[in-house]
Scaffold this active site. Structure first.
Site, mmCIF file in Angstrom:
data_model
loop_
_atom_site.group_PDB
_atom_site.id
_atom_site.type_symbol
_atom_site.label_atom_id
_atom_site.label_comp_id
_atom_site.label_asym_id
_atom_site.label_seq_id
_atom_site.Cartn_x
_atom_site.Cartn_y
_atom_site.Cartn_z
ATOM 1 N N GLU A 83 0.864 -1.182 0.000
ATOM 2 C CA GLU A 83 0.000 0.000 0.000
ATOM 3 C C GLU A 83 0.898 1.229 0.000
ATOM 4 O O GLU A 83 1.877 1.267 0.738
ATOM 5 C CB GLU A 83 -0.883 -0.029 1.258
ATOM 6 C CG GLU A 83 -1.671 1.245 1.486
ATOM 7 C CD GLU A 83 -2.484 1.226 2.789
ATOM 8 O OE1 GLU A 83 -2.972 0.160 3.222
ATOM 9 O OE2 GLU A 83 -2.607 2.310 3.380
ATOM 10 N N GLU A 140 -2.061 11.970 2.897
ATOM 11 C CA GLU A 140 -2.839 11.485 4.032
ATOM 12 C C GLU A 140 -2.592 12.353 5.259
ATOM 13 O O GLU A 140 -1.482 12.826 5.494
ATOM 14 C CB GLU A 140 -2.480 10.027 4.368
ATOM 15 C CG GLU A 140 -3.441 9.414 5.378
ATOM 16 C CD GLU A 140 -3.162 7.945 5.674
ATOM 17 O OE1 GLU A 140 -2.030 7.478 5.408
ATOM 18 O OE2 GLU A 140 -4.075 7.276 6.180
#
Ligand SMILES: *[C@@H]1O[C@H](CO)[C@@H](O)[C@H](O)[C@H]1NC(C)=O
Ligand SMILES: *[C@@H]1O[C@H](CO)[C@@H](O)[C@H](O)[C@H]1NC(C)=O
Length: 322
Positions: A133, A138
């Site tokens: 991932e 973020e």
């Protein structure tokens, strides 16, 4: 003359570096055909109700015109106790990409207390985190500095010191280490995330992944004079492709020295999402200065606090290594 020779030497020294050609581009309504609106329960336990495309269109939580694509949270409704959460959107590309460059031109990102937006990519292998991932954008709550991180199976670590402008936060990418913190680098630019990002008109994020360099992320604020041509005007390079040698030092870099590329990363789909509270934003809600109520009460009862909780995307280009 002298500089001409230097340039010639430089070009030949770079002759073996990667070249990328257009794979896909998403502008305006391209997102509606290239991405899938996911409606499952948020795996990170957020106070969110992800709606399907039809619902998102009907309620204007997703909207496109020629040059823009919007994805937002509902900012009108008080959420009832028995609801799954506040309406929002999570989309995933139909196509998956391995060695590639993503170029995202983004004008506005979700910001504010309780929000936890992300732009990231994910393997289709299972179980997670097989295939890896990559979290490109973020953060949570009132953050102003973006966190870039990887989450992988065992035996993938990063050197503390790397060629990157950002600050190493953690070096073990293995999800079994330290409660799935991942290996993260936080960016030094305080307009790389949240409301300072938005008030500056956003900017460009680029992620490159190759088996020789590993994974690199760059950020250029809207008013930067250093934005590479390939990033500012990717359409010029649709047919001829480009290399990334003139992009300068990455803001976050994850080299392959202590992390074998092909056993930790495979083809990834691209995800944009926007959740609330949950495992990260919820756990630090109070310490982030977001007040004394619980995060879930805040989300349920304050629709007007979610007016800034939207993505406004100008374009997303994907160039594949050739
Ligand atoms: C839907 O969202 C877009 C983008 O924010 C906005 O320009 C438009 O006015 C909205 N439409 C309606 C019917 O609210
Ligand atoms: C990690 O490395 C150790 C030691 O070489 C090995 O025993 C283990 O199987 C590896 N784990 C994975 C998931 O590759």
């Amino acid at each position: 003359m002298f500089s001409f020779f230097l340039a010639a030497l430089f070009v030949s020294a770079q002759a073996h570096s990667a070249h990328f050609k257009l794979a896909d581009k998403f502008i305006g309504s391209d997102f509606f055909s290239g991405f899938d609106w996911k409606t499952f329960d948020d795996p990170t336990h957020g106070r969110v109700n992800y709606v399907d495309q039809q619902t998102a269109l009907a309620t204007n939580l997703s909207y496109a015109h020629n040059t823009k694509f919007f994805m937002r949270a509902d900012a009108h409704t008080v959420v009832s106790d028995d609801a799954r959460g506040r309406d929002s959107v999570r989309i995933e590309s139909f196509s998956a990409y391995d060695q590639s460059v993503f170029i995202l031109d983004v004008e506005h990102m979700p910001a504010g207390c309780a929000t936890w937006p992300a732009f990231w990519s994910l393997s289709q292998s299972s179980p997670w985190p097989q295939g890896g991932e990559i979290d490109i954008i973020e953060g949570v709550n009132l953050n102003t500095n973006n966190l870039v991180s990887l989450h992988t199976i065992a035996n993938c670590t990063m050197p503390e010191e790397r060629k990157q402008s950002g600050q190493t936060q953690s070096t073990n990418c293995d999800t079994n280490f330290n409660f799935n913190q991942g290996c993260g680098t936080s960016l030094t630019q305080s307009n790389s995330y949240g409301s300072p990002f938005n008030s500056n008109g956003g900017g460009w994020y680029a992620m490159r992944r190759t088996q020789d360099t590993g994974i690199q992320v760059w950020f250029w604020p809207r008013n930067s004079w250093r934005v590479p041509l390939q990033v500012r005007y990717p359409y010029i390079f649709e047919h001829i492709g480009f290399g990334t040698d003139n992009w300068g030092e990455p803001d976050a870099s994850f080299p392959v020295k202590q992390c074998d590329y092909s056993t930790h990363f495979d083809s990834h789909k691209i995800v944009f999402d926007l959740t609330f509270c949950g495992d990260w934003a919820g756990n630090v809600f109070a310490s982030a200065g977001c007040g004394t109520s619980t995060c879930v009460d805040f989300v349920d009862n304050n629709p007007d606090k979610f007016k800034e909780a939207y993505w406004e995307i100008n374009s997303l280009y994907v160039f594949k290594r050739v």
